[in-house]
Design a protein around this motif. Sequence first.
Motif, PDB file in Angstrom:
ATOM      1  N   GLU A   1      -1.222  -2.907   6.435  1.00 11.52           N
ATOM      2  CA  GLU A   1      -0.412  -3.236   5.262  1.00 11.52           C
ATOM      3  C   GLU A   1      -0.095  -4.909   5.220  1.00 11.52           C
ATOM      4  O   GLU A   1       0.039  -5.505   6.028  1.00 11.52           O
ATOM      5  CB  GLU A   1       1.103  -2.831   5.418  1.00 11.52           C
TER       6      GLU A   1
ATOM      7  N   VAL B   1       3.321   0.918   9.793  1.00 12.25           N
ATOM      8  CA  VAL B   1       2.873  -0.295   9.788  1.00 12.25           C
ATOM      9  C   VAL B   1       3.221  -1.150  10.967  1.00 12.25           C
ATOM     10  O   VAL B   1       2.417  -1.619  11.699  1.00 12.25           O
ATOM     11  CB  VAL B   1       3.381  -0.981   8.504  1.00 12.25           C
TER      12      VAL B   1
ATOM     13  N   ASN C   1       0.767  -1.339  -0.093  1.00 10.32           N
ATOM     14  CA  ASN C   1      -0.073   0.103   0.007  1.00 10.32           C
ATOM     15  C   ASN C   1       0.817   1.300  -0.030  1.00 10.32           C
ATOM     16  O   ASN C   1       0.236   2.353   0.014  1.00 10.32           O
ATOM     17  CB  ASN C   1      -0.721   0.193   1.240  1.00 10.32           C
TER      18      ASN C   1
END
Length: 216
Positions: free
Chosen positions: A173, A166, A149
Motif C-alpha cells: 500500500e 497493510v 489499493n
Amino acid sequence: MSSKTRESTVKIRTMTLDDIPYIVELQKASFPQMAAEGVYWKPEQLKEHLKIFPEGQFVAEYHGKIIGSCSSLIVKFEPEYKEHTWIQACGNSKFKNHNPKGDSLYGADVSTHPDYRRLGVATKLYNARKDLAIKLNLRRIIAGGRIFNYCNFAKDLSPTEYVKKVKRREIKEPVLSFQLRNGFKFIKILPNYLKDPRSLNYATFIEWKNPRFIEK
C-alpha cells in the motif's frame, strides 16, 4: 547522480502566488482519477490558503520545477478523534475551518508528480509539516489518508481488515505504508471522507504526535 545527491537538490519552501498555475497542473498529474471527477485545487482556493495560513502551504522544487506540494490548516477537534469528512475538517476548499488557536495541524493534501517519486519529495514535505508543528507548538499532525489499493481488495476485505493486512505487510500500500514509516499512527477508518475511486471514498485517520509539544 546518486539518489542522495538527487534528493539534496529537492528544495522545500513556502508557496507563493506565482506557484499556483504549476500546482494546479501538478494536482492533475498526481491525481488523474480524482481530477477527472473535478477533485483538485483551483487557483482561487490556493489563493485563499495563502491568505489564511501562508506558513502551512509548501512546495517542492527540483531544478526550478514544482514537483510536489502540500496544503495544511490548523484545527481543533472535540472529541479529538471524531469521525469527519474532508469538508468537515477543512470547512470548505478555502479552509474556512482554519483556527489559529487550534492544537492540530491538519494535512489537507500532499501531491507529488508521478515522474519524480523516487526523490524523497513526500518525506521532505512531511518533514516540513513536522517542523512547522514543532515551531508553532502544535500538539499533533492529523489527516485523512488515502488507501490507494483498496479498490483491488474491497470484494474480500473491509477497510479495517485491509489496513490490518497493510500493517502486517501482507498487502503493498504506497500511501499508508509510507505514512506509518514516517511516524504516523493509524487511528480508525473514516467513511465517505472524499470522492476517491481508488479508496472507494474511505480514508485512514492518521496522527503524528509532536514529541516537543509543551503544554501551556
